[in-house]
Design a protein around this motif. Structure first.
Motif, PDB file in Angstrom:
ATOM      1  N   ILE A 538      20.034 -40.979  -5.878  1.00  0.00           N
ATOM      2  CA  ILE A 538      21.224 -40.529  -6.624  1.00  0.00           C
ATOM      3  C   ILE A 538      22.446 -41.260  -6.084  1.00  0.00           C
ATOM      4  O   ILE A 538      22.522 -41.620  -4.907  1.00  0.00           O
ATOM      5  N   ARG A 539      23.381 -41.466  -6.985  1.00  0.00           N
ATOM      6  CA  ARG A 539      24.567 -42.252  -6.669  1.00  0.00           C
ATOM      7  C   ARG A 539      25.767 -41.628  -7.368  1.00  0.00           C
ATOM      8  O   ARG A 539      25.642 -41.032  -8.442  1.00  0.00           O
ATOM      9  N   GLY A 540      26.954 -41.758  -6.729  1.00  0.00           N
ATOM     10  CA  GLY A 540      28.184 -41.261  -7.346  1.00  0.00           C
ATOM     11  C   GLY A 540      29.353 -42.180  -7.074  1.00  0.00           C
ATOM     12  O   GLY A 540      29.640 -42.517  -5.915  1.00  0.00           O
ATOM     13  N   GLN A 541      30.012 -42.623  -8.153  1.00  0.00           N
ATOM     14  CA  GLN A 541      31.189 -43.475  -7.989  1.00  0.00           C
ATOM     15  C   GLN A 541      32.371 -42.623  -7.522  1.00  0.00           C
ATOM     16  O   GLN A 541      32.648 -41.556  -8.088  1.00  0.00           O
ATOM     17  N   ILE A 542      33.039 -43.063  -6.482  1.00  0.00           N
ATOM     18  CA  ILE A 542      34.188 -42.335  -5.934  1.00  0.00           C
ATOM     19  C   ILE A 542      35.403 -42.667  -6.794  1.00  0.00           C
ATOM     20  O   ILE A 542      35.899 -43.797  -6.776  1.00  0.00           O
ATOM     21  N   THR A 543      35.855 -41.715  -7.561  1.00  0.00           N
ATOM     22  CA  THR A 543      36.963 -41.957  -8.490  1.00  0.00           C
ATOM     23  C   THR A 543      38.224 -41.285  -7.993  1.00  0.00           C
ATOM     24  O   THR A 543      38.186 -40.171  -7.463  1.00  0.00           O
ATOM     25  N   TYR A 544      39.334 -41.963  -8.170  1.00  0.00           N
ATOM     26  CA  TYR A 544      40.625 -41.472  -7.680  1.00  0.00           C
ATOM     27  C   TYR A 544      41.411 -40.857  -8.826  1.00  0.00           C
ATOM     28  O   TYR A 544      41.479 -41.425  -9.907  1.00  0.00           O
TER      29      TYR A 544
END
Length: 544
Positions: A538-544
């Motif tokens: 599993i992967r998650g893009q770190i969004t600001y």
């Protein structure tokens, strides 16, 4: 607040008083020809005989000069515009009121890159010309002014709070740290304006910086506010604490000299109620525009010792995250000297049944610390009880991001929206992890939630990742790479020793400027690996 047409009562230089007094005495004793003589050898004070006059003159020449001293704190916050810097200094300025001279001393050994230092003439929130220059003649890092003559007009400007010390550096040639020279009755308050402080918050590129000087000896108020990236139609001072809207106290005028600057009218005086409000952080500045007639940017005027905390509430901050369209905004001020805390929180698109402050960091659930009360007159407003205070240890935890506000509902009794209470440049980032974000995508029932606390100025980063349906996770990392792209490992996360579903960044992680900028542009992701999917399940893009 009212506007007075009376002039400020300013104390003239002592030596000028002596000259005038000497002239008047000369007229009384028949010495009229000496009335206009400014020489130091002119007629002395009135006596019964010439002998006693001579003795008095001798005693006067041997007496100590009358000195008036000022301690001046210099910081980037007082610079115009404000400068983000950790550098600071203290200057000592002395006026010899007998001889009409100014001396000053400032140790700048701990300030890097200094190339000049001056006393300028200019009121708070405005830049003015150089009046006197400091010199480091001995090259020992102690900069001095060695007795410069002061005119009556310059002295009056000083007493009115219209002198400041400015230290110029290689990085900030216009001045990196600055301090207004103040009398014992004057205080300076510098504050920022943003759409985030509006109630409700406003999304805007506009921002501002405000500078206020209050003189308790005469009630006089000087206030200059600079605004950028908006076209203001009006500006006012309002009376209300952070998170509430209040009535107008005073209107402002556009500066005739500086574009984008709004000022209170000259000779503006604060009333007793407004003075009390000022010292309790209950005054704010509101800038109105055509697009946002109720206010586009706002700034709470904070006395010394007060901190402003602003935070969003969202379903994504819940642990675990929930699916909801609800949102919220929180506003708090804390008196760091007394521990007094005031907090107002608004919920939108939900029917809150309860609200509490809990003690825990991001990505973790904690016990209730303070219960909030629902305001019976304003829908969606929750407030902490009056006279709520915090012990020093609890206060320190709050200011470090160790508490969160949770709003509960019938549908989500454990919490529908949550907001980590943060101060200053700290921002909360939340993101979901899934197999669909892997490159290539992975079919899995595993999923996760990511929570990050980021200092956007210093690059300090805290992160917690909670996984579900992934008992076999073997590693977790932050990688460099945009969405849809695989990249190298930047940082490794550590698995909790008790709960194998929790992963955290090690303590004391600080990103350099290029990495921080890349993170804020969604240039990093979290990847959780397992034996069945060693490249990442599993992967998650770190969004600001």
């Amino acid at each position: 607040m009212k506007t007075s047409k009376q002039h400020r009562g300013l104390k003239p230089l002592h030596w000028l008083v002596l000259l005038v007094f000497t002239g008047l005495v000369g007229c009384d004793s028949g010495g009229g020809s000496n009335g206009g003589n400014n020489s130091s050898n002119s007629s002395s004070t009135a006596t019964a005989s010439s002998s006693s006059s001579s003795d008095s003159s001798s005693a006067s020449s041997d007496s100590e000069p009358e000195l008036r001293g000022f301690e001046v704190w210099l910081e980037g916050e007082q610079s115009v515009p404000m400068v983000q810097t950790d550098q600071s200094a203290m200057a000592s300025v002395t006026i010899n009121e007998t001889d009409g001279l100014v001396t000053a001393e400032m140790d700048l050994n701990d300030v890097s890159g200094v190339n000049a230092a001056h006393i300028h003439t200019g009121e708070v929130g405005s830049n003015g010309p150089v009046t006197f220059g400091f010199s480091d003649a001995d090259e020992d890092g102690v900069w001095k002014i060695e007795g410069e003559a002061v005119t009556q007009a310059q002295y009056e400007a000083l007493i009115a709070g219209q002198w400041y010390v400015n230290v110029h550096t290689e990085r900030y040639p216009d001045g990196e740290i600055r301090g207004q020279i103040l009398t014992d009755t004057q205080t300076v308050h510098a504050f920022t304006l943003s759409g985030e402080q509006e109630v409700p918050p406003v999304e805007t590129d506009g921002y501002g910086q405000g500078y206020l000087l209050y003189d308790s000896s005469n009630g006089m108020l000087t206030l200059n506010t600079w605004v950028w990236n908006l076209t203001a139609t009006a500006a006012h001072i309002h009376l209300a604490e952070a998170g509430l809207n209040g009535d107008i106290v005073a209107g402002w005028e556009v500066s005739p000299d500086d574009e984008g600057v709004w000022q209170v009218p000259e000779e503006t005086i604060l009333g007793s109620d407004e003075v009390l409000a000022l010292y309790m952080a209950n005054l704010y500045v509101n800038i109105h525009t055509e697009a946002n007639p109720d206010g586009e940017i706002r700034g709470q005027i904070l006395p010394e010792g007060y901190e402003l905390l602003l935070f969003d509430l969202s379903p994504g901050q819940e642990v675990p995250r929930v699916e909801s369209s609800a949102s919220g905004a929180g506003y708090a001020t804390i008196n760091t000297e007394t521990g007094g805390l005031r907090l107002n929180a608004w919920s939108m698109n939900m029917q809150a049944t309860a609200a509490h402050i809990h003690e825990a960091g991001i990505g973790e659930n904690g016990d209730v610390a303070i219960g909030l009360e629902e305001n019976t007159e304003q829908v969606g407003l929750w407030q902490i009880p009056v006279n709520t205070g915090m012990e020093a240890e609890t206060q320190a935890l709050l200011l470090s991001g160790g508490h969160y506000l949770n709003m509960h509902s019938d549908e989500y009794p454990d919490g529908e929206i949550r907001g980590q209470i943060v101060s200053g440049p700290w921002d909360v980032l939340t993101f979901a992890l899934s197999g669909a974000q892997e490159v290539p995508p992975v079919e899995t029932e595993a999923e996760g939630d990511g929570y990050a606390l980021l200092n956007t100025e210093l690059g300090d980063l805290t992160m917690v990742v909670n996984t579900r349906n992934l008992d076999t996770a073997s590693a977790a990392h932050i990688h460099t790479g945009a969405a849809g792209v695989n990249g190298d490992i930047l940082l490794g996360l550590e698995q909790d020793g008790i709960d194998a579903s929790v992963w955290r960044l090690p303590g004391d992680i600080s990103l350099d400027e290029p990495t921080l900028a890349e993170l804020m542009e969604a240039g990093h992701y979290v990847n959780v690996h397992s034996p069945s999917h060693p490249d990442g399940e599993i992967r998650g893009q770190i969004t600001y």
